[in-house]
Design an enzyme around this catalytic site. Structure first.
Site, short mmCIF file in Angstrom:
data_model
loop_
_atom_site.label_atom_id
_atom_site.label_comp_id
_atom_site.label_asym_id
_atom_site.label_seq_id
_atom_site.Cartn_x
_atom_site.Cartn_y
_atom_site.Cartn_z
N PRO A 63 26.27 24.84 7.14
CA PRO A 63 26.69 26.24 6.97
C PRO A 63 27.70 26.61 8.06
CG PRO A 63 24.52 26.16 7.98
CD PRO A 63 24.89 24.74 7.68
N ASP A 118 28.66 25.08 13.36
CA ASP A 118 27.46 25.03 12.53
C ASP A 118 26.60 26.25 12.85
OD1 ASP A 118 25.00 24.50 11.33
OD2 ASP A 118 25.10 22.35 11.74
N HIS A 119 26.47 27.15 11.88
CA HIS A 119 25.78 28.42 12.15
C HIS A 119 24.29 28.25 12.37
CE1 HIS A 119 25.21 32.78 12.00
NE2 HIS A 119 26.53 32.89 12.01
N ARG A 120 23.73 27.08 12.05
CA ARG A 120 22.32 26.83 12.35
C ARG A 120 22.08 26.74 13.84
NH1 ARG A 120 21.48 21.54 8.77
NH2 ARG A 120 23.48 21.14 9.78
#
Length: 583
Positions: free
Chosen positions: A377, A555-557
């Site tokens: 994401p 990476d938005h995680r």
């Protein structure tokens, strides 16, 4: 008084040296009669060997990879009392009464005879009847389920043919599965499949029509199965009516040993999934498509632990590989990708075309990029860095070193500044890892920076190792050497591994901003474009400043928007005043 009971490999016909491919027990385990002990695999079939005793496992005398034959001791079980030994004794007596022809009977006899030992002596077996030959109607041949003993309503778990397929004799049609075994049903006719009479999930019995084949003139058809294998199975049925699973194993193992011309070809282990019956049952219980599970067992076999790890991964990430909606299933807002099939277009209908193969680099990178784009994401953040002073400094230093041949590049400065930013924001120097069964974040204490290099065959990404320990001159020299090796096609695997962070520079080409794809297992990538003069307000007036467009994808995680923006702003400050790198 407790005693140790030896659980041995039962009668498996003429087979010897059959490899053990899975073990389900270890010392200290408490088991019951019929619990699976191990999975054996011949070149034609797989089978779970059940326990003939209940109690506590005291010794395991085999390991995965060992080859065993009939009578080999697998485990020793400590039984609490004599009642636990009834099952093996009954099995042994029943096997002794069976005719020698029942080569495959004792295997399942040992599992199933205990519950019905009392009625075994009075059981009468039906007269064996050979499977009828495929019924031919004109040029069509019906291919039916062969003799599978006393089994009925056996589920179809895989289909390998569809209407229009051309098949040969012995090509696999479908996979059937009982609670103890799996087998592929081979075709007894060659030709073109005109009808498929079954689908996955249907239950079939001996004689059921599977497919209708339009046989070519003179096409070979296999003779009908002879009664001999069935006779062997029925002989064992005289001992006990509870040995139904035996027939299923016999249909797999005795056929190649029978040697009669009329016997059907033994069903070969096939299909796209390599797993034992117990693992298949476990997968169905959890709703897992075994075709999507990464196999770690021998010969690419899916073991129980693989299914468990797959479920854990799906629960943690919310991503279920291969879970796409069927065509026409309607709109889905679930976790699957719900992708339509790739369009097939005859481009030659619209004009002249030329087809060229993809380069090896593009094939490899394409697969990685597609995976990263789908699974990460990612969000891209843009920032402009004022590099007016840095560029002036770079030009001045290069002029001073004209005679020595040393040359600084803007990329070298960006790499050095990126190292300092990674030190300031360690979350950017991490990787997600789920190898321990739980998702965790690995923080790296080293600083290896990769950069994308353009080559005639595509982009490659060499890595500058330990960039934090190198000067800007050293980084510039090493990046130049790696770029040359890339263009010459001489980069080795070691030159392209171990990166913590990647920089993709399009400065030599142009552009303003773009959204680079994160290179897993990294969590961020920096894209830079060609610098340009822009009017910047200094509080009193607009002044011309050289600005560098930066695009940071993260990476938005791991990295949220606030952290990504802080990283970008900090990196821009370093490039605006490079003295900050030393702080």
């Amino acid at each position: 008084m407790s005693e140790l009971i030896e659980v041995k490999v039962p009668d498996i016909g003429d087979y010897a040296d059959v490899p053990v491919i899975e073990l389900f027990v270890k010392p200290g385990d408490t088991i019951k009669v019929e619990d699976p002990i191990a999975t054996l695999e011949s070149d034609k079939a797989t089978m779970d060997v059940p326990s003939t005793a209940a109690g506590v496992v005291r010794e395991v005398l085999v390991q995965v990879g060992d080859r065993v034959a009939e009578g080999k001791v697998l485990i020793k079980v400590e039984a609490a009392g004599a009642e636990n030994t009834a099952a093996p004794e009954a099995a042994g007596n029943a096997a002794a009464q069976a005719t020698p022809a029942s080569s495959g009977a004792a295997l399942e006899q040992s599992e199933a005879s205990a519950p019905s030992a009392a009625s075994a002596a009075t059981a009468s077996a039906p007269t064996p009847t050979p499977t009828s030959a495929p019924a031919a109607t004109g040029g069509s041949t019906e291919v039916r389920v062969p003799d599978i003993g006393d089994f009925s309503d056996v589920p179809v778990i895989e289909l390998f043919v569809k209407v229009g397929d051309t098949i040969k004799v012995e090509d696999s049609i479908a996979t059937l599965e009982s609670d103890k075994a799996t087998m592929d049903v081979p075709s007894s006719a060659a030709g073109v499949v005109r009808e498929v009479k079954i689908k996955v999930g249907d239950r079939v019995s001996e004689g059921a029509v599977l497919i209708v084949v339009d046989s070519a003139a003179g096409a070979a058809t296999a003779p009908a199965p002879a009664a001999t294998p069935a006779t062997a199975r029925i002989a064992a049925a005289d001992a006990t009516p509870a040995d139904a699973p035996e027939a299923f194993e016999q249909s797999k193992l005795s056929a190649p040993a029978a040697g009669q011309a009329g016997a059907p070809s033994a069903v070969a282990l096939g299909g796209r999934v390599h797993a034992s019956p117990s693992v298949r049952a476990y997968g169905r219980e959890l709703g897992v498509d075994l075709a999507q599970v990464r196999a770690t067992g021998p010969k690419g076999r899916v073991v129980r632990e693989d299914v468990t790890a797959f479920v854990k991964g799906a629960m943690q990430t919310g991503i279920v590989p291969g879970k796409a909606a069927a065509a026409g299933a309607g709109v889905s807002l679930g976790g699957g990708l719900d992708l339509l099939p790739w369009p097939k277009v005859d481009f030659s209908k619209f004009g002249e075309i030329e087809t060229k193969p993809l380069s090896r680099i593009k094939k490899i990178s394409g697969q990685n990029l597609a995976r990263n784009w789908v699974m990460i994401p990612a969000v891209t953040y843009h920032e402009d860095a004022d590099i007016t002073d840095l560029e002036a400094f770079r030009v001045a230093i290069n002029k001073e070193n004209e005679k020595s041949g040393k040359k600084l590049t803007m990329l070298a400065f960006i790499i050095k500044a990126s190292v300092r930013a990674l030190q300031q924001f360690p979350e950017f120097n991490t990787s997600l890892d789920a190898s321990g069964g739980e998702m965790s974040l690995v923080y790296k204490k080293y600083f290896n920076i990769a950069f994308a290099a353009d080559t005639p065959n595509g982009l490659v990404v060499p890595v500058i190792k330990n960039a934090d320990r190198k000067s800007v001159f050293e980084i510039a020299a090493e990046s130049g050497e790696l770029a040359k090796k890339a263009r010459d096609g001489k980069l080795g695997p070691a030159d392209m591994s171990g990166a913590c962070f990647t920089i993709s520079s399009l400065g030599g080409i142009g552009g303003t901003y773009f959204a680079p794809i994160v290179n897993a297992p990294e969590v961020a990538i920096l894209g830079v474009n060609k610098s340009a003069m822009k009017p910047i307000w200094d509080g009193k007036q607009f002044v011309p400043r050289l600005t560098l467009p930066m695009s940071l994808t993260a990476d938005h995680r791991v990295i949220d928007g606030a952290l990504a923006t802080r990283f970008n702003v900090y990196l821009a400050q370093l490039l605006s005043d490079f003295r900050r790198v030393m702080l």
